[in-house]
Design a protein around this motif. Structure first.
Motif, short mmCIF file in Angstrom:
data_model
loop_
_atom_site.label_atom_id
_atom_site.label_comp_id
_atom_site.label_asym_id
_atom_site.label_seq_id
_atom_site.Cartn_x
_atom_site.Cartn_y
_atom_site.Cartn_z
N GLY A 414 0.97 -1.25 -0.25
CA GLY A 414 0.06 -0.18 0.14
C GLY A 414 0.94 1.28 0.66
N VAL A 415 2.38 1.52 -0.08
CA VAL A 415 2.84 2.90 -0.44
C VAL A 415 3.18 2.59 -1.81
N VAL A 416 4.49 3.66 -2.23
CA VAL A 416 4.42 4.19 -3.02
C VAL A 416 6.18 3.62 -3.48
N THR A 417 6.25 2.89 -4.80
CA THR A 417 8.04 2.81 -5.62
C THR A 417 8.10 4.02 -5.65
N SER A 418 9.32 4.10 -5.24
CA SER A 418 10.39 4.95 -6.74
C SER A 418 11.63 4.39 -6.66
N ASP A 419 12.58 4.54 -7.31
CA ASP A 419 13.66 4.65 -7.93
C ASP A 419 14.67 4.59 -7.30
N ALA A 420 14.04 5.94 -6.98
CA ALA A 420 15.10 6.27 -5.15
C ALA A 420 14.94 7.57 -5.05
N ASP A 421 15.10 8.85 -3.65
CA ASP A 421 14.62 9.67 -3.35
C ASP A 421 15.26 11.07 -3.27
N GLU A 422 14.87 11.97 -3.59
CA GLU A 422 15.70 13.46 -3.96
C GLU A 422 17.48 13.23 -3.38
N LEU A 423 17.40 12.54 -3.10
CA LEU A 423 19.54 12.14 -2.86
C LEU A 423 20.90 11.45 -3.93
N GLU A 424 19.70 10.68 -4.45
CA GLU A 424 19.58 10.60 -5.86
C GLU A 424 21.01 9.61 -5.32
N GLY A 425 20.84 8.64 -4.83
CA GLY A 425 21.82 7.84 -4.46
C GLY A 425 23.43 7.56 -3.30
N GLN A 470 -5.98 5.47 3.43
CA GLN A 470 -5.67 4.33 3.08
C GLN A 470 -4.17 3.85 3.58
N LEU A 471 -3.62 5.54 3.10
CA LEU A 471 -2.16 5.42 2.81
C LEU A 471 -1.60 5.98 4.10
#
Length: 684
Positions: A414-425, A470-471
């Motif tokens: 139930g949570v959103v996935t992403s490749d990274a966050d703003e710190l970009e790895g 829900q989130l």
């Protein structure tokens, strides 16, 4: 285990638990030794006496130029400058983030100056008079005063600033005769040009010119003044240069600073907070560049110009501009969202993290950083607070698209996935991170409120509200954890160390774990002399997380604790060793004064201290947080919700607060308990 041993173990457990709690609650903030002093006119001054050598840097920006001044005062008191002049709209090929042109000039690049035929300043030539610096003042213009010990007949005032509208930076030298005899002053004529490679220059070759202004010999009678200047400019037409008028350029810069400072004025019993807020407004607002794609807010820092990012511009600073009263800031915000909207697509491929080179190229090197959540959050907050239905209608397709993108990336938990966050790895973020999910949560709530204002079908707005609920539950289940002994959040699924971004739920109105989270944020594991460490045990810090945390702790109602840390942070950034704005990070970038962080600082007050939460084009919830040591505070000349108004908060006997909303000639008064939201609807 016998009863005595059990009692002993239990007592030992209680002792260490209390010790841990006490260490978190009674952390003594580091002592600060201020280098700078706040002045009655709102500027800051460093009176140079001891604690030398010292070096620092500052950035100042106009619509077509950015001036980075690195300055050092050595042990002898001599001031050495290095000026890097950036021209954001003069670019080279190929297009990329850093394809602007920039040139650096040290002291030896200047024309030589003389007083009564004596050479001034550090120079390769021998026999000159080296004048030591007396003071440095900052307030949108950098001003240096020099001691007259070695040259008693003149007073010298040295100023550096960018042009407001031209690709031009200036420094001026005002000589004043303070003796009772005539004094001769002289500056050499200088004009030096460099032209970029024709094949690599975008559109046409660019010429950078360094030239003296008002040069030559002047005889000053007692009391008279004269100003020499040096200009640094870029042009594609060096054969038709316009005259430089330093006095008019300086007045225009002063006018622009005053224009930024006039709206949205903070009044509290803490003069440091008031001044830091005013300085942050300058840096947040000056760094807007007039490009061929329209006004583009840019972070700066010698790297990021004529370009926008989903975090810095869409998430951080554009929502601030809805309150700022600055017309150029509002134009830059709308343009930011317009440019990102141009990358929407039916396949729901991610919008690029950054649009660079005046809109001609993109950067998406980190993949999906949660950028869609950043954009939806910022755009919906901006649209509500700005209060203009026609602008909101233009933003609604972008907001809807970004929400749908995030919706399509919800995992089985139930949570959103992403490749990274703003710190970009730079630091691990897992497959789903807390920051992206908190931004998406708030975006859903704001979008539901915005949709109602736009008469969007109830099925859509109700669906967003339901999804937000829900989130919120999923965030608790997926991220809620005990980390480092605190009941707080793990930043990603397998995270087991404290991270600075555990502040995000507080900033987005999720308070179920507020006590443990606040204890963790201000614990010795995370809090450092410069704010929050990005990760417990690491030296790296990014001011943006500290700024979000201070806002979130205020919103959560731990007012006195937040104010203590906010005051400490503000003193350090305004009057300490590196001044006068919030910074980006360390060690990366060496604490550059990136501009969007200053917008985040201002939002500590609009959204945190005064608790303004937009609910409609003319309405907002106001939950002011008045510290126990204050009896009143005010935010005046707020330009938001389609109106201009003041908010005045004062303490009443019995623990209640009085909130006055003054809109033109109309005044309304509300009574509130601490932590109680007052619903306010403006009339204009």
């Amino acid at each position: 285990m016998n009863s005595y041993l059990r009692q002993f173990c239990f007592a030992l457990f209680i002792f260490f638990a209390q010790l841990h709690f006490a260490s978190a609650q009674q952390l003594v903030l580091p002592q600060q030794s201020n280098r700078w002093n706040l002045q009655p006119d709102g500027s800051i001054t460093w009176n140079i006496n001891d604690r030398l050598p010292h070096a620092d840097h500052i950035e100042m920006s106009g619509e077509k130029v950015s001036l980075w001044v690195a300055y050092q005062v050595d042990k002898a008191g001599l001031c050495h400058l290095s000026r890097t002049v950036v021209f954001p709209t003069f670019r080279m090929l190929p297009d990329d983030t850093r394809s602007h042109i920039a040139y650096t000039f040290d002291d030896n690049a200047l024309p030589r100056m003389y007083v009564d035929d004596e050479l001034l300043w550090p120079d390769v030539a021998k026999g000159g008079v080296d004048l030591s610096a007396k003071s440095i003042n900052q307030h949108g213009i950098m001003r240096i005063s020099y001691r007259t010990d070695k040259l008693k007949q003149v007073k010298i005032e040295h100023s550096l600033f960018p042009s407001t509208e031209k690709p031009l930076a200036l420094e001026t030298y005002q000589f004043t005769n303070v003796s009772n005899k005539p004094v001769t002053v002289f500056m050499e004529h200088l004009k030096r040009e460099v032209t970029t490679d024709t094949l690599r220059s975008k559109v046409s070759p660019h010429t950078v010119v360094v030239q003296s202004v008002n040069d030559g010999r002047r005889i000053l009678q007692p009391g008279q003044s004269y100003t020499f200047a040096v200009g640094y400019l870029a042009t594609d037409h060096p054969q038709s240069l316009q005259p430089i008028v330093p006095d008019l350029e300086e007045k225009a810069r002063q006018h622009r600073i005053a224009e930024i400072e006039a709206p949205l004025q903070l009044q509290t019993p803490d003069s440091i907070l008031n001044a830091m807020f005013a300085f942050a407004k300058i840096r947040a607002t000056e760094s807007i560049f007039k490009t061929k794609a329209g006004y583009m807010h840019g972070p700066g820092g010698l790297s990021y110009y004529a370009a926008i990012w989903a975090n810095d511009q869409a998430e951080y600073v554009s929502p601030y501009f809805a309150f700022s009263g600055d017309s150029i800031g509002v134009l830059s915000a709308m343009n930011c969202y317009r440019l990102f909207a141009s990358y929407m697509n039916p396949q729901y491929k991610p919008i690029p993290s950054s649009i660079v080179a005046e809109g001609d190229a993109v950067w998406d090197g980190a993949g999906d950083r949660g950028d869609q959540a950043m954009i939806a959050y910022g755009a919906s907050r901006f649209a509500l607070a700005y209060g203009k239905a026609d602008s909101a209608r233009k933003l609604w397709p972008l907001i809807s698209w970004c929400l749908e993108y995030s919706r399509r990336h919800i995992n089985p938990q139930g949570v959103v996935t992403s490749d990274a966050d703003e710190l970009e790895g730079r630091f691990p973020a897992g497959k789903a991170n807390l920051s992206t999910n908190c931004l998406y949560y708030d975006a859903l709530i704001s979008a539901a409120l915005l949709g109602k204002q736009l008469n969007v079908p109830a099925k859509i707005t109700d669906g967003s509200q339901k999804e937000a609920a829900q989130l919120k539950t999923a965030i608790e289940k997926y991220f809620g954890a005990t980390i480092g002994g605190y009941s707080t959040y793990k930043y990603y699924e397998t995270n087991n160390t404290l991270r600075a971004w555990i502040c995000m739920p507080l900033a987005m109105g999720i308070y179920e774990r507020k006590e443990g989270t606040v204890e963790a944020l201000f614990s010795p594991q995370l809090w450092t002399a410069d704010g929050l460490a990005t990760e417990a045990g690491k030296e790296t810090f990014w001011d943006r997380s500290t700024l979000y945390a201070l806002r979130g702790v205020l919103q959560a109602g731990l007012t006195d604790k937040a104010i203590a840390y906010l005051h400490y942070y503000s003193v350090r950034r305004l009057l300490g060793e590196h001044v006068p704005y919030p910074v980006e990070a360390y060690p990366e970038g060496n604490q550059r004064h990136l501009s969007a962080e200053s917008g985040l600082y201002c939002r500590i007050f609009t959204e945190g201290l005064f608790g303004i939460r937009p609910t409609g084009f003319r309405s907002f919830d106001c939950t002011p947080r008045l510290p126990q040591s204050w009896n009143n505070m005010a935010m005046n000349n707020i330009n938001a919700f389609g109106s201009t108004f003041n908010i005045e908060v004062s303490r009443l006997p019995g623990g209640k607060m009085q909130i006055k909303v003054i809109e033109g000639t109309m005044q309304r008064t509300y009574l509130s308990k601490s932590g109680e939201a007052v619903k306010i609807t403006l009339r204009h």
